[in-house]
Scaffold this active site. Structure first.
Site, mmCIF file in Angstrom:
data_model
loop_
_atom_site.group_PDB
_atom_site.id
_atom_site.type_symbol
_atom_site.label_atom_id
_atom_site.label_comp_id
_atom_site.label_asym_id
_atom_site.label_seq_id
_atom_site.Cartn_x
_atom_site.Cartn_y
_atom_site.Cartn_z
ATOM 1 N N GLU A 1 3.393 1.543 2.893
ATOM 2 C CA GLU A 1 4.386 0.454 2.834
ATOM 3 C C GLU A 1 5.416 0.748 1.737
ATOM 4 O O GLU A 1 6.605 0.462 1.888
ATOM 5 C CB GLU A 1 3.692 -0.884 2.559
ATOM 6 C CG GLU A 1 2.907 -1.413 3.758
ATOM 7 C CD GLU A 1 1.887 -2.501 3.417
ATOM 8 O OE1 GLU A 1 1.311 -3.073 4.353
ATOM 9 O OE2 GLU A 1 1.633 -2.757 2.213
ATOM 10 N N ASN B 1 0.870 -1.179 0.000
ATOM 11 C CA ASN B 1 0.000 0.000 0.000
ATOM 12 C C ASN B 1 0.910 1.233 0.000
ATOM 13 O O ASN B 1 2.139 1.108 0.039
ATOM 14 C CB ASN B 1 -1.012 -0.027 1.154
ATOM 15 C CG ASN B 1 -0.371 0.081 2.526
ATOM 16 O OD1 ASN B 1 0.739 0.563 2.676
ATOM 17 N ND2 ASN B 1 -1.084 -0.397 3.541
ATOM 18 N N ASP C 1 -6.044 -8.048 1.158
ATOM 19 C CA ASP C 1 -6.063 -9.503 0.909
ATOM 20 C C ASP C 1 -6.890 -9.816 -0.342
ATOM 21 O O ASP C 1 -6.537 -10.700 -1.131
ATOM 22 C CB ASP C 1 -6.683 -10.252 2.099
ATOM 23 C CG ASP C 1 -5.846 -10.126 3.368
ATOM 24 O OD1 ASP C 1 -4.646 -9.840 3.267
ATOM 25 O OD2 ASP C 1 -6.419 -10.321 4.464
HETATM 26 N N1 LIG Z 1 -11.422 4.092 2.057
HETATM 27 C C1 LIG Z 1 -11.536 3.472 0.886
HETATM 28 N N2 LIG Z 1 -12.368 3.940 -0.065
HETATM 29 C C2 LIG Z 1 -12.498 3.300 -1.248
HETATM 30 N N3 LIG Z 1 -11.819 2.198 -1.608
HETATM 31 C C3 LIG Z 1 -10.979 1.678 -0.714
HETATM 32 C C4 LIG Z 1 -10.775 2.275 0.587
HETATM 33 N N4 LIG Z 1 -9.873 1.543 1.251
HETATM 34 C C5 LIG Z 1 -9.527 0.543 0.426
HETATM 35 N N5 LIG Z 1 -10.157 0.613 -0.755
HETATM 36 C C6 LIG Z 1 -10.028 -0.338 -1.884
HETATM 37 O O1 LIG Z 1 -9.217 -1.435 -1.425
HETATM 38 C C7 LIG Z 1 -7.947 -1.490 -2.094
HETATM 39 C C8 LIG Z 1 -6.847 -1.869 -1.119
HETATM 40 O O2 LIG Z 1 -6.865 -0.952 -0.059
HETATM 41 P P1 LIG Z 1 -5.571 -0.379 0.677
HETATM 42 O O3 LIG Z 1 -4.752 0.428 -0.238
HETATM 43 O O4 LIG Z 1 -6.074 0.296 1.910
HETATM 44 O O5 LIG Z 1 -4.785 -1.718 1.019
HETATM 45 P P2 LIG Z 1 -4.111 -2.214 2.373
HETATM 46 O O6 LIG Z 1 -3.720 -1.036 3.213
HETATM 47 O O7 LIG Z 1 -3.068 -3.176 1.988
HETATM 48 O O8 LIG Z 1 -5.295 -2.982 3.052
HETATM 49 P P3 LIG Z 1 -5.200 -4.008 4.275
HETATM 50 O O9 LIG Z 1 -5.478 -3.161 5.475
HETATM 51 O O10 LIG Z 1 -6.253 -5.001 3.973
HETATM 52 O O11 LIG Z 1 -3.819 -4.586 4.292
HETATM 53 C C9 LIG Z 1 -7.770 -0.107 -2.722
HETATM 54 O O12 LIG Z 1 -6.934 -0.220 -3.861
HETATM 55 C C10 LIG Z 1 -9.227 0.263 -3.037
HETATM 56 O O13 LIG Z 1 -9.671 -0.364 -4.235
HETATM 57 MG MG LIG Z 2 -2.136 -4.697 3.140
#
Ligand SMILES: Nc1ncnc2c1ncn2[C@@H]1O[C@H](COP(=O)(O)OP(=O)(O)OP(=O)(O)O)[C@@H](O)[C@H]1O
Ligand SMILES: [Mg+2]
Length: 341
Positions: free
Chosen positions: A213, A210, A280
């Protein structure tokens, strides 16, 4: 250069291949516990709410949630992970059985507890999360058992997914063995990475950090889109990746390819209830799409659509193949298909 790609009906036909896909999922497995509560008063002991538990829900988490997502999308996940010799571990195995996911390749480590993340939710608001875990690196004996399990793996795999939450399961040796295996069988190795040292992910196919990260991995704050592209491409070059998918919460995702191209996909979420496990879902659908023969931008489109569906659900959610197909049809992604002659 930013560019946007829309899946065609031809590409979407690849979804019909999902039910035949065998994916090896290796990583940190966990149990997600949700206590759904009501609050009627404040505690006399401290200024905190008293949460009365109405219902407790247990769901596979971490790498086990990736396997769960692959399963509900019709695929066949082969899950490799480590649990403790404890009741949480038994509960996780029970949940895997309920979801019809084999626990044959889950190793037991009597030296560590099974990772448990308990959420206390009152009136749809998360009040607290309580984590139980031991993130020390796997012992050499368990690492050897893991490597032995890998040797016995059937060669009919279509892809490898590695879900690294830095809880100790995914050692550098294990990673390089999995990457070598995937590369020699010409199947995608998709990794959800963690930490500030990505050397261990060298030669993977795709990483899906993300935004924060990614900043941690490159030891820099990103202040412009140009910097994101430059640094992302540098990371691809340094690690010899095929591509990088940077997920960006409400901003969707950015895809960078080793050929230097960039593509951005906006989020498709309509209503956001709970983002738990969205990452995930991204990695699961991305890996299935690539294993089914889609290119990276198209597979990421699907993954982003899928994440948009799960963030509209409460808890650690999954989705079905029909839900994904229906959403894609509703979004009229098929309208670009030329007429059948
Ligand atoms: N607040 C939000 N609004 C809209 N879409 C979201 C939101 N949060 C996550 N998403 C969707 O989910 C995808 C992955 O989210 P994010 O970038 O937060 O991943 P992450 O931080 O790895 O998540 P995780 O906490 O599951 O590890 C994004 O690319 C988007 O499509
Ligand atoms: Mg993640």
């Amino acid at each position: 250069m930013t560019d946007s790609t829309t899946p065609t009906a031809h590409n979407l036909a690849c979804l019909d291949k999902f039910p035949g896909l065998n994916l090896l999922v290796a990583g940190d497995v966990m149990l997600d516990e949700f206590h759904w509560c009501t609050v009627t008063r404040i505690s006399p002991e401290a200024p905190v709410p008293i949460c009365k538990v109405n219902r407790t829900e247990l769901v596979p988490g971490g790498a086990a949630n990736v396997a769960h997502n692959i399963k509900t999308l019709g695929g066949n996940p082969q899950l490799l992970g480590v649990i403790g010799a404890d009741s949480t571990g038994n509960k996780l195995i029970q949940e895997l059985h309920k979801a019809k996911i084999s626990a044959d390749n889950i190793l037991k480590d009597p030296e560590r507890p099974t990772t448990l993340k308990s959420r206390i939710i009152a009136h749809h608001q998360q009040v607290a999360r309580v984590d139980r875990e031991d993130v020390s690196t796997l012992s050499e004996a368990l690492e050897s058992q893991f490597l032995y399990k890998l040797k016995l793996f059937p060669s009919n795999l279509h892809g490898i997914v590695i879900s690294d939450y830095l809880k100790g399961t995914i050692t550098p040796k294990l990673l390089q063995t999995l990457i070598k295996f995937g590369r020699s069988h010409h199947i995608p190795i998709v990794i959800d990475p963690k930490g500030d040292d990505y050397k261990k992910y060298h030669h993977a196919t795709v990483l899906t950090p993300n935004f924060s990260e990614f900043e941690l991995a490159i030891h820099q704050k990103i202040t412009s889109e140009e910097q994101l592209t430059t640094e992302g491409l540098k990371l691809i070059e340094k690690l010899q990746l095929d591509g990088l998918v940077i997920t960006r919460s409400e901003k969707g995702a950015t895809i960078l390819n080793k050929n230097g191209s960039r593509c951005d996909v906006p989020t498709k979420a309509k209503e956001v209830y709970d983002i738990t496990g969205a990452g995930d879902t991204v990695i699961s659908v991305l890996a299935m799409g690539m294993a089914a023969g889609l290119d990276l931008p198209t597979a990421t489109h699907l993954a982003n659509e899928a994440a948009g569906i799960v963030v509209g659900k409460l808890g650690t959610a999954t989705l079905t193949l029909d839900e994904l197909k229906e959403t894609l049809h509703n979004e009229q992604l098929l309208k670009h298909e030329p007429p059948v002659s």
